[in-house]
Design a protein around this motif. Structure first.
Motif, PDB file in Angstrom:
ATOM      1  N   GLN A   9       0.832  -1.202   0.000  1.00  0.00           N
ATOM      2  CA  GLN A   9       0.000   0.000   0.000  1.00  0.00           C
ATOM      3  C   GLN A   9       0.866   1.250   0.000  1.00  0.00           C
ATOM      4  O   GLN A   9       0.579   2.214  -0.715  1.00  0.00           O
ATOM      5  N   VAL A  10       1.917   1.246   0.795  1.00  0.00           N
ATOM      6  CA  VAL A  10       2.829   2.391   0.852  1.00  0.00           C
ATOM      7  C   VAL A  10       3.525   2.564  -0.501  1.00  0.00           C
ATOM      8  O   VAL A  10       3.638   3.679  -1.019  1.00  0.00           O
ATOM      9  N   ASN A  11       3.966   1.460  -1.097  1.00  0.00           N
ATOM     10  CA  ASN A  11       4.639   1.532  -2.398  1.00  0.00           C
ATOM     11  C   ASN A  11       3.692   2.020  -3.487  1.00  0.00           C
ATOM     12  O   ASN A  11       4.114   2.735  -4.403  1.00  0.00           O
ATOM     13  N   ALA A  12       2.416   1.654  -3.406  1.00  0.00           N
ATOM     14  CA  ALA A  12       1.438   2.132  -4.395  1.00  0.00           C
ATOM     15  C   ALA A  12       1.267   3.645  -4.303  1.00  0.00           C
ATOM     16  O   ALA A  12       1.182   4.336  -5.323  1.00  0.00           O
ATOM     17  N   VAL A  13       1.236   4.180  -3.083  1.00  0.00           N
ATOM     18  CA  VAL A  13       1.117   5.627  -2.909  1.00  0.00           C
ATOM     19  C   VAL A  13       2.379   6.330  -3.401  1.00  0.00           C
ATOM     20  O   VAL A  13       2.294   7.391  -4.030  1.00  0.00           O
ATOM     21  N   ILE A  14       3.544   5.730  -3.163  1.00  0.00           N
ATOM     22  CA  ILE A  14       4.795   6.312  -3.653  1.00  0.00           C
ATOM     23  C   ILE A  14       4.773   6.393  -5.183  1.00  0.00           C
ATOM     24  O   ILE A  14       5.163   7.405  -5.772  1.00  0.00           O
ATOM     25  N   THR A  15       4.286   5.345  -5.827  1.00  0.00           N
ATOM     26  CA  THR A  15       4.187   5.343  -7.285  1.00  0.00           C
ATOM     27  C   THR A  15       3.253   6.445  -7.777  1.00  0.00           C
ATOM     28  O   THR A  15       3.567   7.153  -8.746  1.00  0.00           O
ATOM     29  N   GLU A  16       2.123   6.612  -7.113  1.00  0.00           N
ATOM     30  CA  GLU A  16       1.173   7.652  -7.505  1.00  0.00           C
ATOM     31  C   GLU A  16       1.753   9.051  -7.277  1.00  0.00           C
ATOM     32  O   GLU A  16       1.538   9.963  -8.083  1.00  0.00           O
ATOM     33  N   ILE A  17       2.475   9.231  -6.182  1.00  0.00           N
ATOM     34  CA  ILE A  17       3.116  10.522  -5.914  1.00  0.00           C
ATOM     35  C   ILE A  17       4.145  10.826  -6.998  1.00  0.00           C
ATOM     36  O   ILE A  17       4.236  11.958  -7.487  1.00  0.00           O
ATOM     37  N   ASN A  18       4.909   9.811  -7.399  1.00  0.00           N
ATOM     38  CA  ASN A  18       5.894  10.014  -8.468  1.00  0.00           C
ATOM     39  C   ASN A  18       5.222  10.398  -9.774  1.00  0.00           C
ATOM     40  O   ASN A  18       5.729  11.253 -10.516  1.00  0.00           O
ATOM     41  N   LYS A  19       4.068   9.806 -10.078  1.00  0.00           N
ATOM     42  CA  LYS A  19       3.322  10.172 -11.281  1.00  0.00           C
ATOM     43  C   LYS A  19       2.863  11.625 -11.214  1.00  0.00           C
ATOM     44  O   LYS A  19       2.929  12.358 -12.203  1.00  0.00           O
ATOM     45  N   VAL A  21       4.221  14.099  -9.462  1.00  0.00           N
ATOM     46  CA  VAL A  21       5.377  14.990  -9.589  1.00  0.00           C
ATOM     47  C   VAL A  21       5.824  15.069 -11.049  1.00  0.00           C
ATOM     48  O   VAL A  21       6.099  16.157 -11.566  1.00  0.00           O
ATOM     49  N   ALA A  22       5.870  13.928 -11.729  1.00  0.00           N
ATOM     50  CA  ALA A  22       6.286  13.925 -13.131  1.00  0.00           C
ATOM     51  C   ALA A  22       5.310  14.722 -13.991  1.00  0.00           C
ATOM     52  O   ALA A  22       5.729  15.490 -14.866  1.00  0.00           O
ATOM     53  N   SER A  23       4.012  14.580 -13.748  1.00  0.00           N
ATOM     54  CA  SER A  23       3.019  15.318 -14.525  1.00  0.00           C
ATOM     55  C   SER A  23       3.120  16.812 -14.280  1.00  0.00           C
ATOM     56  O   SER A  23       3.052  17.620 -15.219  1.00  0.00           O
ATOM     57  N   LYS A  24       3.280  17.183 -13.010  1.00  0.00           N
ATOM     58  CA  LYS A  24       3.353  18.603 -12.665  1.00  0.00           C
ATOM     59  C   LYS A  24       4.561  19.262 -13.313  1.00  0.00           C
ATOM     60  O   LYS A  24       4.449  20.317 -13.936  1.00  0.00           O
ATOM     61  N   TYR A  25       5.709  18.632 -13.209  1.00  0.00           N
ATOM     62  CA  TYR A  25       6.918  19.270 -13.713  1.00  0.00           C
ATOM     63  C   TYR A  25       7.070  19.127 -15.225  1.00  0.00           C
ATOM     64  O   TYR A  25       7.844  19.874 -15.825  1.00  0.00           O
ATOM     65  N   SER A  26       6.324  18.225 -15.850  1.00  0.00           N
ATOM     66  CA  SER A  26       6.307  18.227 -17.312  1.00  0.00           C
ATOM     67  C   SER A  26       5.520  19.439 -17.818  1.00  0.00           C
ATOM     68  O   SER A  26       5.861  20.015 -18.850  1.00  0.00           O
ATOM     69  N   PHE A  59       8.135  19.572  -5.378  1.00  0.00           N
ATOM     70  CA  PHE A  59       7.123  19.457  -4.338  1.00  0.00           C
ATOM     71  C   PHE A  59       5.750  19.342  -4.970  1.00  0.00           C
ATOM     72  O   PHE A  59       5.557  19.682  -6.136  1.00  0.00           O
ATOM     73  N   ILE A  60       4.808  18.832  -4.175  1.00  0.00           N
ATOM     74  CA  ILE A  60       3.414  18.748  -4.595  1.00  0.00           C
ATOM     75  C   ILE A  60       2.541  19.184  -3.429  1.00  0.00           C
ATOM     76  O   ILE A  60       3.001  19.236  -2.287  1.00  0.00           O
ATOM     77  N   VAL A  61       1.303  19.505  -3.731  1.00  0.00           N
ATOM     78  CA  VAL A  61       0.302  19.809  -2.718  1.00  0.00           C
ATOM     79  C   VAL A  61      -0.845  18.813  -2.909  1.00  0.00           C
ATOM     80  O   VAL A  61      -0.869  18.056  -3.879  1.00  0.00           O
ATOM     81  N   GLU A  62      -1.783  18.805  -1.988  1.00  0.00           N
ATOM     82  CA  GLU A  62      -2.887  17.847  -2.068  1.00  0.00           C
ATOM     83  C   GLU A  62      -3.711  18.025  -3.338  1.00  0.00           C
ATOM     84  O   GLU A  62      -4.221  17.062  -3.894  1.00  0.00           O
ATOM     85  N   TYR A 101       4.512  19.176   0.064  1.00  0.00           N
ATOM     86  CA  TYR A 101       5.269  17.964   0.343  1.00  0.00           C
ATOM     87  C   TYR A 101       6.443  17.909  -0.612  1.00  0.00           C
ATOM     88  O   TYR A 101       6.281  17.640  -1.801  1.00  0.00           O
ATOM     89  N   ALA A 102       7.647  18.182  -0.083  1.00  0.00           N
ATOM     90  CA  ALA A 102       8.849  18.200  -0.902  1.00  0.00           C
ATOM     91  C   ALA A 102       9.436  16.800  -0.953  1.00  0.00           C
ATOM     92  O   ALA A 102       9.493  16.099   0.055  1.00  0.00           O
ATOM     93  N   ILE A 103       9.873  16.407  -2.126  1.00  0.00           N
ATOM     94  CA  ILE A 103      10.482  15.106  -2.318  1.00  0.00           C
ATOM     95  C   ILE A 103      11.946  15.206  -1.910  1.00  0.00           C
ATOM     96  O   ILE A 103      12.673  16.078  -2.390  1.00  0.00           O
ATOM     97  N   CYS A 104      12.377  14.327  -1.019  1.00  0.00           N
ATOM     98  CA  CYS A 104      13.765  14.351  -0.536  1.00  0.00           C
ATOM     99  C   CYS A 104      14.659  13.461  -1.374  1.00  0.00           C
ATOM    100  O   CYS A 104      14.264  12.539  -1.974  1.00  0.00           O
TER     101      CYS A 104
END
Length: 104
Positions: A9-19, A21-26, A59-62, A101-104
């Motif tokens: 479950q934690v890994n699934a959320v990490i994957t979604e957060i990465n998506k 971040v990638a969408s936002k910065y593209s 970083f991302i926000v909700e 939420y800043a990505i470290c």
């Protein structure tokens, strides 16, 4: 750590957060002239959310989570963010009525 969350479950959320971040910065990397109106509005919202504390950091926000992924910012999501903060994978930057939420 928090409740009965599994590692998958934690890994699934990490994957979604990465998506997200990638969408936002593209969107942030695109030239303004090539954007449609909806994308341009997102771009200006992203510019508003940036502060001197977040300069040069991803970083991302909700709102980004709900915009780019199927996740909802519910209690389970916040529990997983607490786990990620504990593991130093995500850092909270609070200020001006937003939690970033800043990505470290």
């Amino acid at each position: 750590m928090k409740g009965r969350l599994t590692c998958s479950q934690v890994n699934a959320v990490i994957t979604e957060i990465n998506k997200a971040v990638a969408s936002k910065y593209s969107i942030m990397r695109q030239p303004l002239k090539s954007m449609v109106n909806a994308t341009r509005n997102l771009y200006f919202r992203f510019q508003e959310e940036e502060t001197k504390d977040t300069k040069g950091e991803y970083f991302i926000v909700e709102a980004d989570i709900e915009e780019f992924t199927q996740l909802k910012a519910d209690k389970r999501f916040h529990s997983i963010l607490t786990i990620l903060r504990h593991c130093h994978r995500v850092r909270e930057i609070r200020g001006s009525r937003l939690v970033r939420y800043a990505i470290c």
